[in-house]
Design a protein around this motif. Structure first.
Motif, mmCIF file in Angstrom:
data_model
loop_
_atom_site.group_PDB
_atom_site.id
_atom_site.type_symbol
_atom_site.label_atom_id
_atom_site.label_comp_id
_atom_site.label_asym_id
_atom_site.label_seq_id
_atom_site.Cartn_x
_atom_site.Cartn_y
_atom_site.Cartn_z
ATOM 1 N N GLN A 69 -6.773 -81.182 -68.374
ATOM 2 C CA GLN A 69 -7.882 -80.268 -68.658
ATOM 3 C C GLN A 69 -8.612 -80.675 -69.931
ATOM 4 N N VAL A 70 -7.863 -81.067 -70.960
ATOM 5 C CA VAL A 70 -8.475 -81.525 -72.206
ATOM 6 C C VAL A 70 -9.332 -82.767 -71.935
ATOM 7 N N GLN A 71 -8.793 -83.677 -71.141
ATOM 8 C CA GLN A 71 -9.525 -84.907 -70.831
ATOM 9 C C GLN A 71 -10.796 -84.619 -70.031
ATOM 10 N N ILE A 72 -10.715 -83.672 -69.111
ATOM 11 C CA ILE A 72 -11.899 -83.317 -68.332
ATOM 12 C C ILE A 72 -12.983 -82.764 -69.248
ATOM 13 N N GLN A 73 -12.610 -81.860 -70.142
ATOM 14 C CA GLN A 73 -13.597 -81.294 -71.066
ATOM 15 C C GLN A 73 -14.176 -82.375 -71.978
ATOM 16 N N ARG A 74 -13.318 -83.279 -72.445
ATOM 17 C CA ARG A 74 -13.767 -84.384 -73.301
ATOM 18 C C ARG A 74 -14.751 -85.288 -72.553
ATOM 19 N N ALA A 77 -18.129 -83.643 -71.990
ATOM 20 C CA ALA A 77 -18.940 -83.666 -73.209
ATOM 21 C C ALA A 77 -19.528 -85.053 -73.445
ATOM 22 N N LEU A 78 -18.714 -86.085 -73.257
ATOM 23 C CA LEU A 78 -19.224 -87.454 -73.403
ATOM 24 C C LEU A 78 -20.330 -87.735 -72.392
ATOM 25 N N ALA A 79 -20.139 -87.259 -71.187
ATOM 26 C CA ALA A 79 -21.162 -87.463 -70.152
ATOM 27 C C ALA A 79 -22.469 -86.789 -70.552
ATOM 28 N N ALA A 89 -19.109 -86.879 -63.745
ATOM 29 C CA ALA A 89 -18.067 -87.446 -64.603
ATOM 30 C C ALA A 89 -16.725 -86.771 -64.318
ATOM 31 N N GLU A 90 -16.744 -85.473 -64.116
ATOM 32 C CA GLU A 90 -15.505 -84.753 -63.815
ATOM 33 C C GLU A 90 -14.931 -85.196 -62.473
ATOM 34 N N LYS A 91 -15.771 -85.333 -61.468
ATOM 35 C CA LYS A 91 -15.298 -85.809 -60.163
ATOM 36 C C LYS A 91 -14.690 -87.203 -60.283
ATOM 37 N N PHE A 92 -15.332 -88.046 -61.056
ATOM 38 C CA PHE A 92 -14.849 -89.407 -61.255
ATOM 39 C C PHE A 92 -13.475 -89.383 -61.925
ATOM 40 N N LEU A 93 -13.332 -88.596 -62.999
ATOM 41 C CA LEU A 93 -12.048 -88.505 -63.691
ATOM 42 C C LEU A 93 -10.990 -87.882 -62.791
ATOM 43 N N ASN A 94 -11.349 -86.854 -62.039
ATOM 44 C CA ASN A 94 -10.377 -86.234 -61.137
ATOM 45 C C ASN A 94 -9.854 -87.235 -60.111
ATOM 46 N N PHE A 95 -10.737 -88.099 -59.620
ATOM 47 C CA PHE A 95 -10.325 -89.126 -58.672
ATOM 48 C C PHE A 95 -9.322 -90.079 -59.320
ATOM 49 N N ILE A 96 -9.625 -90.515 -60.533
ATOM 50 C CA ILE A 96 -8.740 -91.435 -61.246
ATOM 51 C C ILE A 96 -7.401 -90.759 -61.556
ATOM 52 N N VAL A 97 -7.444 -89.535 -62.052
ATOM 53 C CA VAL A 97 -6.220 -88.817 -62.407
ATOM 54 C C VAL A 97 -5.349 -88.609 -61.172
ATOM 55 N N ALA A 98 -5.953 -88.274 -60.052
ATOM 56 C CA ALA A 98 -5.176 -88.093 -58.816
ATOM 57 C C ALA A 98 -4.453 -89.385 -58.446
#
Length: 115
Positions: A69-74, A77-79, A89-98
């Motif tokens: 969750q911290v990484q998603i918020q970070r 914000a960067l995006a 950006a969140e979808k992209f990170l969620n894909f990577i994290v999964a």
């Protein structure tokens, strides 16, 4: 046989060639960025694989929802700062994290031979 093209046709043809040349240069830049992204992802996954082994050896869970969750918020914000759609950006990170969690689960189960 005489050339039936007009000066306007020649200008249009020259403009089309300029546009095509520019398109080629832009695509080359995109290709370079894509290559860099692949290399960065490979490097990222090397580190997350090491994290997966550390978690497995230490009995830690594959997933860390608080950190995620911290990484998603970070990343959102960067995006936003970079004029990139934060939702994308969140979808992209969620894909990577999964994918990372999947790798961590495979490592923990002892089924990580092909990672």
């Amino acid at each position: 046989m005489a050339d039936s093209s007009t000066p306007a046709d020649a200008a249009t043809s020259a403009d089309a060639q300029k546009a095509y040349d520019r398109l080629t240069r832009l695509r080359q830049s995109i290709d370079n960025i894509d290559a860099a992204l692949v290399h960065l992802l490979a490097e990222r996954f090397k580190f997350t694989q090491t994290v997966g082994y550390l978690k497995a050896e230490s009995g830690m869970p594959a997933s860390d929802p608080d950190r995620e969750q911290v990484q998603i918020q970070r990343l959102r914000a960067l995006a936003a700062e970079s004029h990139l759609d934060p939702a994308f950006a969140e979808k992209f990170l969620n894909f990577i994290v999964a994918e990372v969690i999947h790798h961590h689960e495979r490592i923990a189960s002892g089924d990580a031979d092909d990672l």
